[in-house]
Write an enzyme that holds these catalytic residues in place. Structure first.
Site, PDB file in Angstrom:
ATOM      1  N   GLU A 167       0.802  -1.227   0.000  1.00  0.00           N
ATOM      2  CA  GLU A 167       0.000   0.000   0.000  1.00  0.00           C
ATOM      3  C   GLU A 167       0.838   1.283   0.000  1.00  0.00           C
ATOM      4  O   GLU A 167       0.911   2.012   1.003  1.00  0.00           O
ATOM      5  CB  GLU A 167      -0.960  -0.001   1.197  1.00  0.00           C
ATOM      6  CG  GLU A 167      -1.923  -1.181   1.168  1.00  0.00           C
ATOM      7  CD  GLU A 167      -2.940  -1.174   2.302  1.00  0.00           C
ATOM      8  OE1 GLU A 167      -2.792  -0.374   3.232  1.00  0.00           O
ATOM      9  OE2 GLU A 167      -3.889  -1.980   2.256  1.00  0.00           O
ATOM     10  N   GLU A 351      -6.174  -7.957  -0.339  1.00  0.00           N
ATOM     11  CA  GLU A 351      -6.796  -7.703   0.965  1.00  0.00           C
ATOM     12  C   GLU A 351      -8.235  -7.291   0.746  1.00  0.00           C
ATOM     13  O   GLU A 351      -8.526  -6.465  -0.119  1.00  0.00           O
ATOM     14  CB  GLU A 351      -6.108  -6.553   1.724  1.00  0.00           C
ATOM     15  CG  GLU A 351      -4.815  -6.915   2.390  1.00  0.00           C
ATOM     16  CD  GLU A 351      -4.215  -5.744   3.177  1.00  0.00           C
ATOM     17  OE1 GLU A 351      -4.960  -4.869   3.651  1.00  0.00           O
ATOM     18  OE2 GLU A 351      -2.982  -5.730   3.290  1.00  0.00           O
TER      19      GLU A 351
END
Ligand code: IFM
Length: 440
Positions: A167, A351
């Site tokens: 991320e 995710e």
């Protein structure tokens, strides 16, 4: 679960994800201090001042945790390696105990028939590097390349896949512009530098792994859907810009070797000198892209400094993070990414999951809300697969309750409940539902 393994192609992979600082217990095994330790020790940054010193004690309890993965019929375990555990100073000396830990962990996965999906960096920046400017310092790309060499020199021969950084938006924007994550800065110049250096670090790390002969290398970005607060052109523009610095900045860097023009209107003057020359490194081909997806935001324009907008509360049901539940966003990102950027490259949902106000009652946790959330999102993955978008796997966040960064231990994302006093693990109803759905 409404859909099961049999509703997806035979080679579709199912997994669950965790990260090192959130579960391991960072005070053990000779790990160095991370910037999260000092951030959490500063009042006002993290709920209750919680840190990852003990977390879920996965450092000792990993065999039980890998058993839980195997017993739920998962195929892949997405885990991360801590830079500060392996190189406590960030550079130079290696902590042999740290390397041994990841070595045992990877062998433990293989012994249980689990594919190891490694992420090199999930935010454990060693404090000596933070002292030298962390992601603001261009040198970090080389330091990260050195860590990659050490870490993958040890486990790279056995991992199924690897990605450098989890991320990049969180590393860049959330940590340097919004100040919500360590190091808690709110500075546009720091942001522009960190956003670029995290991309450069990705590229350098990838080069090192290719040099080691590793295969199946990817990138993992998080995506948030932006909805304009109203029908005005100003609100549309605001939502587009939010989408720009959240989603398109990283996709465009990785796949188009440039940053989006609308984002550069704001960040451009603050970018590191000569950043354009780095795109050959940043844009090195990856074998797959991982998408982390949770929610959307409603964006309204304002008269503040760039980016000149703010979030407003949305009408949809929310998770306990106050995140709206918006499964359509997941489908939209899979399609957009495939059509506009990756064009045929395998995609993984690396995710997806929710924080829920779970309570352990008589030895059980009835987290129907999580089952509903997973059902709704997995249905969107299936829609994408049925339309021919090459989505090859889906990972739930997370295997177990863990340290939710500035929200401390208050937010429970796990399929497995963790009692943070006794550290006892209790599979929730969602764990049992996934296990049944994934039976082979
Ligand atoms: O817990 C985090 C994880 O570390 C990164 N992705 C989002 C999760 C939920 O906030």
């Amino acid at each position: 679960m409404k859909l099961t393994r049999k509703d997806f192609p035979a080679d579709f992979l199912w997994g669950a994800a965790t990260s090192s600082y959130q579960i391991e217990g960072h005070a053990q095994g000779g790990a160095g201090l991370t910037e999260w330790d000092t951030f959490a020790a500063t009042p006002g940054n993290v709920r209750n001042g919680d840190d990852g010193a003990r977390a879920c004690d996965h450092y000792n309890r990993w065999p039980e945790d890998l058993d839980l993965m195997r017993d739920a019929n998962f195929d892949v375990y997405r885990f991360s390696t801590s830079w500060a555990r392996v190189m406590p100073e960030g550079r130079g000396p290696v902590n042999a105990e740290g390397l041994d830990f990841y070595d045992r962990l990877v062998d433990g996965m293989l012994e249980r028939g689990l594919k190891p999906a490694a992420t090199l960096y999930h935010w454990e920046l060693p404090v000596p590097l933070a002292d030298m400017g962390g992601w603001r310092n261009r040198e970090i790309a080389n330091w990260f390349a050195d860590f990659t060499e050490v870490m993958m020199g040890r486990i790279g021969d056995r991992v199924w896949s690897a990605a450098p950084i989890n991320e990049p938006w969180c590393v860049g924007w959330l940590s340097h512009f919004l100040g919500v994550h360590a190091p808690g800065l709110r500075d546009i110049r720091a942001t522009a530098h960190a956003m670029h250096h995290v991309m450069l670090g990705h590229g350098r790390s990838l080069e090192v792994m290719r040099g080691l002969g590793m295969k199946n290398l990817g990138a993992v970005c998080n995506f948030e859907y932006a909805t304009p607060a109203d029908a005005s052109p100003e609100a549309q523009k605001a939502a587009t810009l939010y989408d720009g610095y959240y989603n398109r900045f990283f996709l465009s860097g990785l796949f188009n070797r440039s940053y989006p023009a609308d984002v550069m209107e704001g960040l451009g003057p603050h970018m590191p000198k000569g950043y354009e020359k780095d795109f050959d490194i940043i844009g090195k081909p990856v074998d797959w892209l991982g998408l982390n997806y949770y929610t959307r935001k409603i964006i309204a324009p304002d008269n503040g400094p760039w980016p000149g907008h703010h979030e407003v509360e949305g009408p949809l049901p929310k998770t306990s993070m106050d995140w709206e539940i918006f499964p359509d966003g997941l489908y939209s990102f899979l399609k957009r990414t495939h059509d506009g950027y990756t064009r045929g490259l395998p995609l993984y949902v690396t995710e997806n999951g929710m924080a829920n106000p779970d309570r352990l009652v008589n030895g059980a946790v009835n987290d129907q809300g999580r089952i509903d959330y997973l059902n709704a999102h997995i249905a969107k993955v299936k829609q994408a697969v049925d339309e021919g978008i090459p989505v090859k796997g889906y990972f739930t966040w997370s295997l177990m309750d863990n340290y939710e960064w500035s929200r401390g231990y208050d937010q429970r994302f796990g399929l497995v409940h963790v009692d943070f006093d006794s550290l006892q693990r209790t599979p929730k109803a969602s764990y049992h539902a996934m296990k049944a759905a994934l039976a082979r």
